[in-house]
Enzyme design. Sequence first.
Site, PDB file in Angstrom:
ATOM      1  N   HIS A 139       0.823  -1.209   0.000  1.00 19.42           N
ATOM      2  CA  HIS A 139       0.000   0.000   0.000  1.00 19.42           C
ATOM      3  C   HIS A 139       0.860   1.262   0.000  1.00 19.42           C
ATOM      4  CE1 HIS A 139      -3.571   2.305   0.207  1.00 19.42           C
ATOM      5  NE2 HIS A 139      -4.311   1.414   0.826  1.00 19.42           N
ATOM      6  N   GLY A 140       2.133   1.134   0.349  1.00 21.14           N
ATOM      7  CA  GLY A 140       3.021   2.274   0.227  1.00 21.14           C
ATOM      8  C   GLY A 140       3.383   2.581  -1.212  1.00 21.14           C
TER       9      GLY A 140
END
Length: 453
Positions: A139-140
């Site tokens: 998700h980064g």
Amino acid sequence: MHLMSPLDSTFLHAESREHPLHVAGLQLFTPPADAGPEFVRETYEAMRGSEELTPTFRQRPAVALGGITNLAWAFDDAVDLDYHVRRSALPAPGRVRELLELTSRLHGTLLDRHRPLWEMHVIEGLDDGRFAIYTKMHHGVVDGVSALNLLQGSLSLDAADADVQAPWSMPSRATAHAEADGSRLQKLSGAVQSTVRHALSAGVLARAALWEQQMTLPFRAPRTMLNVPIGGARRCAAQSWSLDRIKAVKNAAGVTVNDVVLAMCAGALKSYLIENDALPDAPLVAMVPVNLRTARDTDGGNVASAVLCTLATDLEDPAQRLATIAASMRDNKTVLSQLPRSQAIAMGLTTTLAPALLSLIPGIGAATPPSFNLCISNVPGVQHPLYRNGARLDGNYPLSMVVDGQALNITLATSADSLDFGLVGCRRAVPHLQRLLGHLETSLKDLECAVGL
């Protein structure tokens, strides 16, 4: 190296063994009628042969500025595709149950931070002849919308198209005006200024929410069996529903598709909690991500906000529950629409991520209500059938993440004429997750009856 945005860095800092923070997609394909026994292997090898990778699929966390981690991205020139792209087979009898068991194990493992933060698993052996592709990305690196765009972008609208594309080799949507590279100091200055702007935006949000619009605010949700510390193991469930059925309820009630989805989830959660003797008197609250991405944004990074919505689980009448949910979403989105994008992103941080992190502080987490009970996300999908090497995409199930205090996540995406639901739960905290699928069907039937269908 390239400096991370504050939000991307936060996702990396917050990850632990018990809290993998990646998003994923499980795609189901039906091979063409003339496919031979080696079709899946040939499709896998055709994708594997694409060795030119875009920056999104080459980036990994770097050590910068004297040993600080999770502040900058490095980009690998050589990526070991044999590690990132894998071929697997299901054990007999090869049901969807075995597929979801494998998916659950894959979804609970961390990505290797010494490599680019993604994996793809081509899975064959389903007893009905179909095959699956499970892909996960941190998700980064991407948000849910960006991840879905990358996966769908490598598919074709033409069933006869034999040119097999790989997501990692597809050119990303570029901004109309590419940002020029600056010095490390200039980039760091920009990141700091962005963080300060986000913090100042919280004051704007507080005034708009508390005194003008009376939004649904954090720390108003009841504590439930879903709002507990979680472990690292996951359980996944997936099912599709006809988009026409949901649109029929939407048209009859005069609401949006997303309102119907939220009401469908609300009814299912109400039944599931009653079944577990765990329904609170106060209504559940959902965190609903809101996509802020435009055509000018590249497919990467996080460009989203969020609002909180009451699920009206204290109401018995499905029609009244739907109307309450629609009003809650309408009022909260009104506030969001009045803010510039930087402040809207800050609003998402203020109403969701910051309260969730604050609740983990010893002595505070146990003494305060949850900021919300679960995340329910409707990711934009596609309106037409898609194909890979002639194999039709039958299901496109997004699978997201759960964190301490929110042990269940429901994410869905449009896929041609269906809505594909992907459920992810902490294996320990959410027993019999698959039963929620039955409750979702019952909840939709209740809504159809309530609006006279």
